[in-house]
Scaffold this motif. Sequence first.
Motif, short mmCIF file in Angstrom:
data_model
loop_
_atom_site.label_atom_id
_atom_site.label_comp_id
_atom_site.label_asym_id
_atom_site.label_seq_id
_atom_site.Cartn_x
_atom_site.Cartn_y
_atom_site.Cartn_z
N ALA A 117 103.57 56.61 30.64
CA ALA A 117 102.63 56.34 31.74
C ALA A 117 101.30 57.05 31.51
N GLU A 118 101.34 58.26 31.03
CA GLU A 118 100.11 59.00 30.75
C GLU A 118 99.31 58.35 29.63
N LEU A 119 100.00 57.92 28.58
CA LEU A 119 99.32 57.22 27.49
C LEU A 119 98.75 55.89 27.97
N ALA A 120 99.49 55.17 28.78
CA ALA A 120 99.00 53.89 29.28
C ALA A 120 97.73 54.08 30.11
N ALA A 121 97.68 55.13 30.90
CA ALA A 121 96.49 55.38 31.73
C ALA A 121 95.30 55.83 30.88
N ALA A 122 95.56 56.62 29.87
CA ALA A 122 94.47 57.20 29.09
C ALA A 122 94.03 56.34 27.91
N GLY A 160 112.44 68.72 29.45
CA GLY A 160 111.01 68.94 29.68
C GLY A 160 110.05 67.84 29.30
N ALA A 161 110.47 66.82 28.58
CA ALA A 161 109.51 65.83 28.10
C ALA A 161 110.04 64.41 28.28
N PRO A 162 110.22 63.95 29.52
CA PRO A 162 110.74 62.59 29.69
C PRO A 162 109.76 61.54 29.17
N TYR A 163 110.30 60.59 28.45
CA TYR A 163 109.48 59.57 27.80
C TYR A 163 108.72 58.72 28.81
N GLN A 164 109.32 58.42 29.94
CA GLN A 164 108.65 57.58 30.94
C GLN A 164 107.32 58.21 31.36
N ARG A 165 107.31 59.50 31.57
CA ARG A 165 106.07 60.18 31.97
C ARG A 165 105.03 60.12 30.85
N ALA A 166 105.47 60.39 29.62
CA ALA A 166 104.54 60.34 28.48
C ALA A 166 103.96 58.94 28.31
N LEU A 176 99.98 54.21 18.56
CA LEU A 176 101.31 54.24 17.94
C LEU A 176 101.79 55.64 17.56
N PRO A 177 100.99 56.47 16.89
CA PRO A 177 101.50 57.81 16.56
C PRO A 177 101.75 58.68 17.79
N LEU A 178 101.01 58.45 18.85
CA LEU A 178 101.21 59.21 20.08
C LEU A 178 102.53 58.82 20.74
N LEU A 179 102.83 57.53 20.73
CA LEU A 179 104.11 57.07 21.26
C LEU A 179 105.27 57.59 20.40
N ARG A 180 105.07 57.56 19.09
CA ARG A 180 106.13 58.04 18.18
C ARG A 180 106.42 59.52 18.44
N ARG A 181 105.37 60.30 18.64
CA ARG A 181 105.55 61.72 18.93
C ARG A 181 106.29 61.91 20.25
N ALA A 182 105.92 61.13 21.27
CA ALA A 182 106.58 61.23 22.58
C ALA A 182 108.06 60.86 22.45
N HIS A 238 121.96 61.97 28.93
CA HIS A 238 120.62 62.13 28.37
C HIS A 238 119.55 61.30 29.09
N LEU A 239 119.85 60.81 30.27
CA LEU A 239 118.86 60.03 31.01
C LEU A 239 117.60 60.84 31.31
N ASP A 240 117.73 62.15 31.39
CA ASP A 240 116.55 62.98 31.66
C ASP A 240 115.55 62.94 30.52
N ARG A 241 115.96 62.49 29.35
CA ARG A 241 115.03 62.32 28.23
C ARG A 241 114.12 61.12 28.45
N LEU A 242 114.59 60.19 29.25
CA LEU A 242 113.89 58.93 29.44
C LEU A 242 113.16 58.84 30.77
N LEU A 243 113.83 59.19 31.84
CA LEU A 243 113.30 58.93 33.18
C LEU A 243 112.56 60.13 33.77
N ALA A 244 111.35 59.88 34.20
CA ALA A 244 110.51 60.94 34.75
C ALA A 244 111.04 61.47 36.06
N ASP A 245 111.77 60.67 36.81
CA ASP A 245 112.25 61.12 38.11
C ASP A 245 113.72 61.54 38.08
N SER A 246 114.23 61.83 36.90
CA SER A 246 115.62 62.24 36.80
C SER A 246 115.78 63.65 37.35
#
Length: 85
Positions: A31-36, A23-29, A46-52, A10-18
Amino acid sequence: MGEISVGRQHLDRLLADSTGTYGAPYQRAFAELAAARCGRPVAEILPLLRRAADDALLGFTDADLREQARAISAGESYVLRVRVT
């Protein structure tokens, strides 16, 4: 610093470069939240992270997600220790 256990399959759930097909790796989500959302209130992030985390089927605790939201809000780095099982 947070900590999570993830099964090898299940590493593909976590790592964006797996190489997985998930379809929704947490690392990418994260990073996008951190930038925005840098500088935004924790209560907004917090609710955005929880959803991710839910979308990626990862079992972060409320405390973990709150710590991550605080890091994003403050523009600080966040270290996540991943234990592969």
